[in-house]
Scaffold this active site. Sequence first.
Site, PDB file in Angstrom:
ATOM      1  N   VAL A  31       0.833  -1.203   0.000  1.00  0.00           N
ATOM      2  CA  VAL A  31       0.000   0.000   0.000  1.00  0.00           C
ATOM      3  C   VAL A  31       0.868   1.254   0.000  1.00  0.00           C
ATOM      4  CG1 VAL A  31      -1.667   1.354   1.338  1.00  0.00           C
ATOM      5  CG2 VAL A  31      -1.999  -1.106   1.040  1.00  0.00           C
ATOM      6  N   LYS A  57      14.930  -2.709   2.345  1.00  0.00           N
ATOM      7  CA  LYS A  57      13.807  -2.803   1.405  1.00  0.00           C
ATOM      8  C   LYS A  57      13.378  -1.419   0.930  1.00  0.00           C
ATOM      9  CE  LYS A  57       9.086  -4.503   0.770  1.00  0.00           C
ATOM     10  NZ  LYS A  57       8.555  -3.234   0.226  1.00  0.00           N
ATOM     11  N   SER A 136      -3.767   2.846   7.633  1.00  0.00           N
ATOM     12  CA  SER A 136      -3.708   1.527   8.272  1.00  0.00           C
ATOM     13  C   SER A 136      -5.095   1.068   8.699  1.00  0.00           C
ATOM     14  CB  SER A 136      -2.792   1.581   9.499  1.00  0.00           C
ATOM     15  OG  SER A 136      -1.538   2.138   9.188  1.00  0.00           O
ATOM     16  N   ALA A 167     -15.373   5.242  -4.419  1.00  0.00           N
ATOM     17  CA  ALA A 167     -14.908   5.130  -5.804  1.00  0.00           C
ATOM     18  C   ALA A 167     -15.373   3.821  -6.429  1.00  0.00           C
ATOM     19  CB  ALA A 167     -13.383   5.235  -5.850  1.00  0.00           C
ATOM     20  N   HIS A 192     -15.272   1.927   7.281  1.00  0.00           N
ATOM     21  CA  HIS A 192     -14.616   1.319   6.119  1.00  0.00           C
ATOM     22  C   HIS A 192     -14.521  -0.168   6.426  1.00  0.00           C
ATOM     23  CE1 HIS A 192     -11.881   0.302   2.948  1.00  0.00           C
ATOM     24  NE2 HIS A 192     -10.867   0.078   3.773  1.00  0.00           N
TER      25      HIS A 192
END
Length: 330
Positions: A31, A57, A136, A167, A192
Amino acid sequence: MQDRLFVSMEHPRALPETDLIKGAIVGAGAVGMAIAYSMLIQNTFDELVLVDIDRRKVEGEVMDLVHGIPFVEPSVVRAGTLADCRGVDVVVITAGARQREGETRLSLVQRNVEIFRGLIGEIMEHCPNAILLVVSNPVDVMTYVAMKLAGLPPSRVIGSGTVLDTARFRYLLAERLRVDPRSLHAYIIGEHGDSEVPVWSRANVAGAFLSEIEPAVGTPDDPAKMFEVFEHVKNAAYEIIERKGATSWAIGLATTQIVRAITRNQNRVLPVSVLMSGLHGIEEVCLAYPAVLNRQGIDRLVKFSLSPGEEEQLQRSARVMRQTLDGIQF
């Protein structure tokens, strides 16, 4: 008119008017990197710092990104620590435990609370004037936790809310109706997650309300079976995780839209996670709700009219959030 349309938020200070816009992303997973890529190609920040506990990373991710800068508007992207983020305008927080296949967003909460305990304090130490944007999951709970841990006013701690859900809703509805999604106006509000609320009563194309054309829209009695659209929206994340392991690209685009609304002072209305303080009788939980975003952060909330059924669903979503908050330690 404005007094009847909006609820104003307290905002003691706005982002300063500066030539350079700086941002940070904390968490360089799927993400976080989708957000970084979206921000880079849309020239969202003049300078962007990526922070992750896996330093090698994030250094590799930044190397991969910056080699594409010759193809976009020039900006500075670098790996760093939170100490390197002094002076940023917006901190985007994606750090947290990864959602497992079949796991609800709410089951993530205590694991992510533990991560936030140390993280938010360090962010405030180095970036006390930044607006915090929480991505998060479970985002509504984590937005509330971040706000309390940071001690910031609600206007300056924002969750990504149901911007992505909205969306998806618009895209799938527009596909059914054969119009451009940008010409269709509809919202999903509340959590959410599993208790989110589709606002069918306000869905419209160019001012033509679907509920006036078909009063049963969104219900099992709807002959067009538009309720199937919402079922696809609600299950989309689970289906994507089952197939590819995580959602990333669309939330990257959604987050960029939120940040651009803030940093470019757009006064754009988006359904972000915000502390509810009396609207619809809901207090002291964060839920996704249409808000005006600008350099103040959350400037105002829209006084949104709901049908009685939608009002009850939103109340139920608030109760889900309250039960979760009552069950965690932070």
